[in-house]
Design a protein around this motif. Structure first.
Motif, PDB file in Angstrom:
ATOM      1  N   PRO A  55       0.806  -1.238   0.000  1.00  0.00           N
ATOM      2  CA  PRO A  55       0.000   0.000   0.000  1.00  0.00           C
ATOM      3  C   PRO A  55       0.829   1.274   0.000  1.00  0.00           C
ATOM      4  O   PRO A  55       0.416   2.276  -0.601  1.00  0.00           O
ATOM      5  CB  PRO A  55      -0.821  -0.131   1.292  1.00  0.00           C
ATOM      6  N   GLU A  56       1.984   1.258   0.653  1.00  0.00           N
ATOM      7  CA  GLU A  56       2.828   2.452   0.669  1.00  0.00           C
ATOM      8  C   GLU A  56       3.310   2.802  -0.738  1.00  0.00           C
ATOM      9  O   GLU A  56       3.467   3.978  -1.071  1.00  0.00           O
ATOM     10  CB  GLU A  56       4.019   2.255   1.617  1.00  0.00           C
ATOM     11  N   ASN A  57       3.558   1.787  -1.557  1.00  0.00           N
ATOM     12  CA  ASN A  57       3.913   2.054  -2.950  1.00  0.00           C
ATOM     13  C   ASN A  57       2.736   2.665  -3.698  1.00  0.00           C
ATOM     14  O   ASN A  57       2.904   3.601  -4.488  1.00  0.00           O
ATOM     15  CB  ASN A  57       4.370   0.771  -3.641  1.00  0.00           C
ATOM     16  N   SER A 110      -9.958  -1.498  -3.666  1.00  0.00           N
ATOM     17  CA  SER A 110     -10.795  -2.699  -3.712  1.00  0.00           C
ATOM     18  C   SER A 110      -9.944  -3.955  -3.813  1.00  0.00           C
ATOM     19  O   SER A 110     -10.260  -4.989  -3.219  1.00  0.00           O
ATOM     20  CB  SER A 110     -11.764  -2.638  -4.898  1.00  0.00           C
ATOM     21  N   LEU A 111      -8.834  -3.885  -4.564  1.00  0.00           N
ATOM     22  CA  LEU A 111      -7.924  -5.014  -4.694  1.00  0.00           C
ATOM     23  C   LEU A 111      -7.315  -5.379  -3.347  1.00  0.00           C
ATOM     24  O   LEU A 111      -7.279  -6.553  -2.965  1.00  0.00           O
ATOM     25  CB  LEU A 111      -6.822  -4.673  -5.702  1.00  0.00           C
ATOM     26  N   LEU A 112      -6.827  -4.389  -2.613  1.00  0.00           N
ATOM     27  CA  LEU A 112      -6.235  -4.650  -1.298  1.00  0.00           C
ATOM     28  C   LEU A 112      -7.259  -5.250  -0.342  1.00  0.00           C
ATOM     29  O   LEU A 112      -6.962  -6.222   0.375  1.00  0.00           O
ATOM     30  CB  LEU A 112      -5.675  -3.356  -0.704  1.00  0.00           C
ATOM     31  N   LEU A 113      -8.463  -4.697  -0.342  1.00  0.00           N
ATOM     32  CA  LEU A 113      -9.507  -5.180   0.568  1.00  0.00           C
ATOM     33  C   LEU A 113      -9.948  -6.589   0.193  1.00  0.00           C
ATOM     34  O   LEU A 113     -10.124  -7.452   1.066  1.00  0.00           O
ATOM     35  CB  LEU A 113     -10.693  -4.220   0.544  1.00  0.00           C
ATOM     36  N   ASP A 114     -10.118  -6.843  -1.103  1.00  0.00           N
ATOM     37  CA  ASP A 114     -10.532  -8.169  -1.566  1.00  0.00           C
ATOM     38  C   ASP A 114      -9.488  -9.224  -1.212  1.00  0.00           C
ATOM     39  O   ASP A 114      -9.829 -10.312  -0.722  1.00  0.00           O
ATOM     40  CB  ASP A 114     -10.750  -8.131  -3.080  1.00  0.00           C
TER      41      ASP A 114
END
Length: 331
Positions: free
Chosen positions: A172-174, A318-322
């Motif tokens: 996520p930092e990227n 959405s990708l991170l959460l999924d």
């Protein structure tokens, strides 16, 4: 150079606004990068996607429309040659006039080196590194030759597995860093819409922060048990959320694992008590069943590319959460 239409009617200017004619044309390589650019351009314009959802980025034959998008682009944001080696030549020939930004090597990007073994560092038992070599050495000559050939095929299919792991979008930092970079690049090129780009990037960064909080909470139960992934695409996600995969079934999503590798992963699941073996939607589910055989581990499907998610400005969070929710569901 910016491409604009030579003949614009007065009514067209009234309806679309003068600034619309100055919006840069942007091409992206994969869906996660497309999502970040779409978030920055929200309300101003839309980027084009070269590698369509469900296709492997490591080897891809472009459609004419995708080649045209590169040819007409003022900007190309791509992960880099380490992920899509075939694209480098196309950029040189089709997008020679475009500003090309390789995100993997952008200043400040967090990068990690590839992991190559079936069992990852930190999970080897004493003597494990050489145990499998000795075992293969004592196999009968015919079977040993067969497995060496399979290992050779595995290592040389797909992209290079030395140097930097290109799956850096799963940190996520990227993602937050790249939102700012994309906004700065577009703002310099298109100053009339600079405020929109910068505002969108800041809002996108806040959305990522909110999702990170949710994912951290969801993943708490998984931190107490080990897991195995189908191919090693998730170490940026693991590092970001305090997880630790035990190993990977396949070296790459572009190659098939050798019999000796499958055996080693199955032994890892049994010996280290893995709670979950993660599969991916486009790959051989039979290999996962083989690894699960004789263990109590569960399985779930995860996807580092978010193939089933709708494209657009909300794709990246959405990708991170999924991914986080799917991994948490396997505990």
């Amino acid at each position: 150079m910016l491409k604009t239409t030579a003949f614009v009617t007065l009514s067209g200017l009234i309806l679309t606004g003068v600034a619309q004619a100055d919006v840069p044309r942007v091409a992206t390589d994969i869906a996660p990068v497309h999502g970040l650019v779409a978030r920055v351009m929200q309300g101003v314009g839309s980027p084009d996607l070269v590698v369509q959802p469900g296709a492997s980025p490591h080897g891809y034959s472009m459609r004419p429309s995708e080649a045209l998008a590169l040819n007409q682009a003022d900007f190309v944001f791509w992960m880099g040659e380490a992920l899509t080696p075939w694209l480098e030549g196309s950029l040189e020939t089709l997008a020679a006039e475009a500003h090309v930004i390789e995100l993997l090597h952008a200043e400040g990007t967090t990068t990690l080196a590839f992991r190559t073994g079936a069992r990852f560092a930190g999970h080897e038992e004493e003597g494990d590194e050489h145990g499998h070599e000795e075992e293969e050495h004592h196999e009968d000559e015919h079977e040993g030759d067969h497995e060496k050939e399979s290992d050779h095929d595995e290592e040389h299919d797909g992209h290079d597995h030395e140097g930097v792991d290109p799956h850096a979008w799963l940190a996520p930092e990227n993602g937050k860093l790249w939102l700012g970079l994309i906004a700065d690049e577009l703002a310099q090129f298109d100053p009339e819409n600079a405020n929109s780009y910068l505002k969108n990037a800041a809002e996108g960064q806040a959305e990522i922060e909110a999702v990170v909080t949710k994912v951290n909470a969801a993943l708490d139960p998984l931190r107490s048990g080990g897991f195995v992934v189908f191919h090693d695409a998730y170490q940026y996600f693991e590092t970001s959320f305090g997880l630790s995969a035990l190993g990977a079934i396949s070296l790459s999503d572009a190659s098939s694992p050798s019999p000796s590798r499958i055996t080693e992963v199955r032994d890892t699941v049994a010996e280290l008590g893995a709670t979950c073996v993660f599969s991916e939607p486009q790959f051989n589910q039979g290999l996962v069943a083989t690894v699960l055989d004789g263990t109590n581990a569960k399985t779930a499907v995860i996807d580092p590319m978010g193939t089933a998610l709708p494209l657009g400005p909300q794709f990246y969070p959405s990708l991170l959460l999924d991914l986080g929710n799917r991994m948490a569901s396997c505990h």
